[in-house]
Design an enzyme around this catalytic site. Sequence first.
Site, mmCIF file in Angstrom:
data_model
loop_
_atom_site.group_PDB
_atom_site.id
_atom_site.type_symbol
_atom_site.label_atom_id
_atom_site.label_comp_id
_atom_site.label_asym_id
_atom_site.label_seq_id
_atom_site.Cartn_x
_atom_site.Cartn_y
_atom_site.Cartn_z
ATOM 1 N N GLU A 201 14.335 -26.591 9.937
ATOM 2 C CA GLU A 201 13.088 -25.839 10.063
ATOM 3 C C GLU A 201 11.894 -26.613 9.505
ATOM 4 O O GLU A 201 10.829 -26.620 10.106
ATOM 5 C CB GLU A 201 13.220 -24.486 9.353
ATOM 6 C CG GLU A 201 12.050 -23.569 9.551
ATOM 7 C CD GLU A 201 12.322 -22.146 9.090
ATOM 8 O OE1 GLU A 201 11.378 -21.506 8.604
ATOM 9 O OE2 GLU A 201 13.469 -21.677 9.218
ATOM 10 N N ARG B 54 10.287 -18.825 15.401
ATOM 11 C CA ARG B 54 9.913 -19.963 14.559
ATOM 12 C C ARG B 54 9.272 -21.093 15.367
ATOM 13 O O ARG B 54 9.463 -22.276 15.081
ATOM 14 C CB ARG B 54 11.143 -20.493 13.791
ATOM 15 C CG ARG B 54 11.796 -19.498 12.879
ATOM 16 C CD ARG B 54 10.861 -19.008 11.784
ATOM 17 N NE ARG B 54 11.496 -17.942 11.025
ATOM 18 C CZ ARG B 54 11.426 -16.654 11.311
ATOM 19 N NH1 ARG B 54 10.697 -16.258 12.342
ATOM 20 N NH2 ARG B 54 12.051 -15.758 10.591
ATOM 21 N N SER C 95 14.412 -21.595 3.782
ATOM 22 C CA SER C 95 15.504 -21.821 4.733
ATOM 23 C C SER C 95 15.339 -23.196 5.381
ATOM 24 O O SER C 95 14.328 -23.455 6.031
ATOM 25 C CB SER C 95 15.499 -20.732 5.808
ATOM 26 O OG SER C 95 15.717 -19.469 5.229
#
Length: 358
Positions: A350, A167, A246
């Site tokens: 995130e 990520r 998420s």
Amino acid sequence: MSRSLGPVQVLHDAPLAPLTTFRLGGPATRLLTATTDAEVIAAVREADESGTPLLVIGGGSNLVIGDKGFDGTALRIATRGVELRGTTLELAAGEVWTDAVARTVEAGLAGIECLAGIPGSAGATPVQNVGAYGQEVSSTITEVTVYDRRAGETVTLADEECAFSYRHSRFKADPERYVVLRVRFELEDAGGMSAPVKYAEAARALGVDPGDRVPLADARETVLKLRAGKGMVLDAEDHDTWSAGSFFTNPILTDERFAAFRARVRERLGDGVEPPAYPAGQGRTKTSAAWLIDRAGFTKGYGTGPARISTKHTLALTNRGDATTEDLLALAREVVAGVREAFGVTLVNEPVTVAVSL
């Protein structure tokens, strides 16, 4: 109020909430919408030369914008362009990602079929190194063309220059420097079959063993069903999808930190309880943010205010219709503090925060 600045549409005091999947945030001083690479570059140069803060918006699926909005120029990238030559796919940054995935499946090409249903634009995928169900875009990206704001020129970076990790990427590490214009992928012609299925949940749903291949359309449809069951496919009528997917990344811990975490788990939940553990490189282990959140007492549907945990997935924080960004951040901070107190692990958000911080 709106006017035209050359071919670029300009709006003043423009609402940004409708451009995000959270549907949260205040207005931008000015909003530009660019439909070509040249317009994107011109808008970025104008902002940089005038010293105006710049916010680049694609699909808005990974943004948390403060209630007071953004004091500067917001640039919405709405470029279009899909070029498929053999197994090579090139996408303009503004292309809708879910449409691009569907197109590759229809063409019989494997490599991104398990990334179906992920909201947002193609240009955002290398920034976040978007991944799900055993696939990451870094596995198929060969080049990313960007406007380098520091150098004042357009450059093309090969995959090994993008510093991809979980990520993360070179672009996320230096968000003020690069604006993605185009992304090139190298896919696989496996005779209409998917890439080997890596993710255990997807393999179970497909009725195969990890490592097996399945028809591409089956892989895509199965992933879409799994995502929909977790509120991860956009639906205007379903407040569980008024989110950024998420909200927290899965923690990656050193061996020493994982051992301490494991001890905390046993102390809190009993000697027979083992936390999720996945190899993440030498001396590092990844664990599950969803597991941590749930075991810390923040179960599906948690909350009584206008911002709550999704009723379908503990990793998603949602706007139930009339939340503010501050409502969302208050919930996020509560979850972070609760997990840290319970297990000694600090969750990291995130989504990108704009004019606010967690």
